[in-house]
Each structure stands twice: as structure tokens, then as C-alpha cells.
Scaffold this active site. Structure first.
Site, PDB file in Angstrom:
ATOM      1  N   ASP A  52       0.856  -1.185   0.000  1.00  0.00           N
ATOM      2  CA  ASP A  52       0.000   0.000   0.000  1.00  0.00           C
ATOM      3  C   ASP A  52       0.896   1.240   0.000  1.00  0.00           C
ATOM      4  O   ASP A  52       1.391   1.638   1.053  1.00  0.00           O
ATOM      5  CB  ASP A  52      -0.879   0.042   1.260  1.00  0.00           C
TER       6      ASP A  52
ATOM      7  N   ARG B 111      -7.783  10.260   1.195  1.00  0.00           N
ATOM      8  CA  ARG B 111      -7.269   9.225   0.293  1.00  0.00           C
ATOM      9  C   ARG B 111      -7.975   9.298  -1.067  1.00  0.00           C
ATOM     10  O   ARG B 111      -7.527   8.672  -2.028  1.00  0.00           O
ATOM     11  CB  ARG B 111      -7.451   7.838   0.905  1.00  0.00           C
TER      12      ARG B 111
ATOM     13  N   LYS C 204      -8.927   0.583  -6.452  1.00  0.00           N
ATOM     14  CA  LYS C 204      -9.664   0.148  -5.260  1.00  0.00           C
ATOM     15  C   LYS C 204     -10.522   1.299  -4.741  1.00  0.00           C
ATOM     16  O   LYS C 204     -10.306   2.450  -5.124  1.00  0.00           O
ATOM     17  CB  LYS C 204      -8.684  -0.347  -4.186  1.00  0.00           C
ATOM     18  N   HIS C 205     -11.520   1.035  -3.875  1.00  0.00           N
ATOM     19  CA  HIS C 205     -11.966  -0.221  -3.300  1.00  0.00           C
ATOM     20  C   HIS C 205     -13.333  -0.532  -3.888  1.00  0.00           C
ATOM     21  O   HIS C 205     -14.321   0.040  -3.451  1.00  0.00           O
ATOM     22  CB  HIS C 205     -12.077  -0.121  -1.786  1.00  0.00           C
TER      23      HIS C 205
ATOM     24  N   HIS D 263     -11.976  -1.970   8.566  1.00  0.00           N
ATOM     25  CA  HIS D 263     -10.971  -2.593   9.433  1.00  0.00           C
ATOM     26  C   HIS D 263     -11.601  -2.992  10.773  1.00  0.00           C
ATOM     27  O   HIS D 263     -11.099  -3.885  11.462  1.00  0.00           O
ATOM     28  CB  HIS D 263      -9.807  -1.633   9.710  1.00  0.00           C
TER      29      HIS D 263
ATOM     30  N   ASP E 173      -9.716  -7.130  -0.544  1.00  0.00           N
ATOM     31  CA  ASP E 173      -9.051  -6.429   0.543  1.00  0.00           C
ATOM     32  C   ASP E 173      -8.672  -7.481   1.587  1.00  0.00           C
ATOM     33  O   ASP E 173      -9.084  -8.655   1.505  1.00  0.00           O
ATOM     34  CB  ASP E 173      -9.986  -5.358   1.124  1.00  0.00           C
TER      35      ASP E 173
END
Length: 288
Positions: free
Chosen positions: A30, A99, A129-130, A142, A214
């Protein structure tokens, strides 16, 4: 690992071993720029995608992709899990934010595609992504499984625009997020869903490249499935690679679960071979 010099030694050791493989492994990281920069050491700061979006210059975005490519290649990587093509449509999103290139899907597409092409120029495989879009979530995958209550039509009018355009521009690897989209698949998260992977991504958007999940150790998956069962379900759904980034025992469980699924007929060798072929074709193209 907090010690940069130890990390570099481990990376170099892996690269040396990988170079000896008849068919080397994908070696990914990443390295998005901004706060998601996983290379060790005191390296050149790369602006966030949001800052790149504010500049809104496609040549600049291409050059950023080249810089990212040079950086990861210098450490021996051949895959970068970037660029992020999520549209920052929810200001309360705890995981995407800066991001993303911005809240306009066409700007995200234009700049993301140029970063993607910059990475390709340096012979680094980019991973968009994502999928199908993590921008309008209010929780971090997460920590738990995000829910996106949007219809396919709504996704097509926003989230899917950058992915569709990137695929049309030659995207070769797509990372699928862990999202529950109950109006498309009420039972399985996107990373395990045939309706989202095989039907939407492959058939509707025409993506023929490599699909990777992921990280399966994220709580969106680990608190709802055993890791082995999740891996089997994901491959059945059409994924080519399941990503497991923590603990060797998890990798071992996934390998065993996939092997057992093939032996009992739940996963066909034909299905496995489809993914192997896509992976080998991509490695051949990049001379890995």
C-alpha cells in the site's frame, strides 16, 4: 515492524528469494501517498490524493504515479495497491477522506487513471480500489462491516463511474472491498459476493483482469466468517487472489480450506485454473 532498517533487510531477503522462483510471486504494498505510505525510511513525501485533486492537473497525477512506481520498484515490489478510486461523497467517512481525489466521480476517474498509467509506465502493476466504492460509508471496514444502502442504479450514477472508466482505460487489477450492499446482495459482503464480483464487475463492467480482495483479516470479515470459509466463498464468487496480511496461521488456514474445497468438489479445478491463467498472463505482461 517499527525498525526501518530491519524492514528493508526483510524486503531484500524476500526479493532475493522471490527472484529465484521459476514464476515469482506478486509482491505488493500500500503506497498511495499521503498518510497511506508503507515503505520504510525517511522517503520523499507524496501529497494526498485530495491535494492532487485540488491541483486537478492530469499531467501532475501521471507524474505522481511515476514517482510512486519508482519508489516501490526500488524496494523490489511489483504491485502497488493504488490508486484509490473511491468518491469522497460522505464527509463523515472515517477511512477514505483525503485518500480520495474528491467528491466528483469524473475528477476521481481522470486523476486516478493518470496515476494508474504513471505506475504502469514504471512497470508496476496498479490496483484500483476499493470496488464497488468505499466513499459513502460511515464505518471503517478494518473495524466492522460497512453497509451501503444503494441500488445498482445509484451506484452507476456515482461510485461505479471511476471504476468503469478505469477498466475502459486498461486497468489490470481491481481490489474488492468488504461492504454489505443489501439491495444487490443481502447475504454476503462484496468481497464474497458472486453478484458483485462475477455479475457486476466481470459481466456488467467487462473486467477481465485479476481481482484481489481487501485483507481478509479485517474485522468486517473476521468477525462474521472464519477466514477459511471466507476465502472459499470469495474464490467461488470469482476472485482470483484472496489477500491475507496478518499471521502465517491465517495463510495456512486459507490454503487448507481452499484445498479441501477442491477435494470435496465445492471448488472446481476449472474455476481455479481460470484464476491461474489470469495471474500468469498478467505476470507475463510485466515480465515477472
Amino acid at each position: 515492524m517499527n525498525n526501518p532498517s530491519q524492514t528493508v533487510l526483510l524486503i531484500n531477503r524476500f526479493k532475493a528469494l522471490n527472484d529465484q522462483n521459476p514464476i515469482p510471486l506478486f509482491f505488493g504494498i500500500d503506497q498511495e501517498g499521503g498518510r497511506i505510505s508503507k515503505l520504510p525510511g525517511n522517503l520523499t513525501d507524496i501529497p494526498t490524493n485530495m491535494e492532487i485533486g485540488q491541483v486537478n492537473n492530469q499531467n501532475f497525477s501521471f507524474e505522481i504515479g511515476q514517482v510512486l512506481g519508482k519508489m516501490v520498484k526500488a524496494y523490489g515490489f511489483n504491485v502497488n495497491f493504488a490508486p484509490v478510486l473511491d468518491v469522497n461523497s460522505n464527509p463523515n467517512n472515517p477511512v477514505i477522506g483525503d485518500r480520495s481525489f474528491g467528491n466528483n466521480p469524473y475528477l476521481v476517474a481522470d486523476l486516478g487513471i493518470q496515476t494508474m498509467k504513471g505506475l504502469m509506465k514504471e512497470k508496476i502493476i496498479p490496483t484500483i480500489k476499493h470496488f464497488p466504492g468505499h466513499g459513502d460509508t460511515s464505518v471503517d471496514s478494518h473495524l466492522e462491516l460497512p453497509r451501503v444502502d444503494k441500488t445498482l442504479t445509484q451506484l452507476e450514477s456515482l461510485e461505479l463511474i471511476p471504476f468503469k472508466r478505469a477498466i475502459e482505460s486498461g486497468a489490470e487489477m481491481v481490489m474488492v472491498a468488504h461492504l454489505l450492499l443489501p439491495k444487490i446482495d443481502p447475504n454476503l459482503p462484496s468481497s464474497l459476493s458472486e453478484k458483485i464480483i462475477s455479475d457486476l464487475l466481470r459481466k456488467d463492467l467487462g473486467f477481465n483482469g485479476v481481482i484481489i480482495t481487501d485483507d481478509l483479516t479485517m474485522k468486517a470479515i473476521s468477525e462474521n466468517f472464519t477466514i477459511g470459509a471466507a476465502a472459499v466463498e470469495s474464490i467461488k464468487a470469482g476472485t482470483d487472489i484472496v489477500l491475507v496480511t496478518h499471521k502465517y496461521e491465517n495463510i495456512s488456514k486459507v490454503f487448507s480450506a481452499l484445498k479441501e474445497a477442491v477435494l470435496r468438489g465445492e471448488l472446481s479445478e476449472e474455476r481455479i485454473n481460470e484464476s491461474v491463467q489470469r495471474i500468469l498472463e498478467l505476470k507475463k505482461k510485466y515480465e515477472i
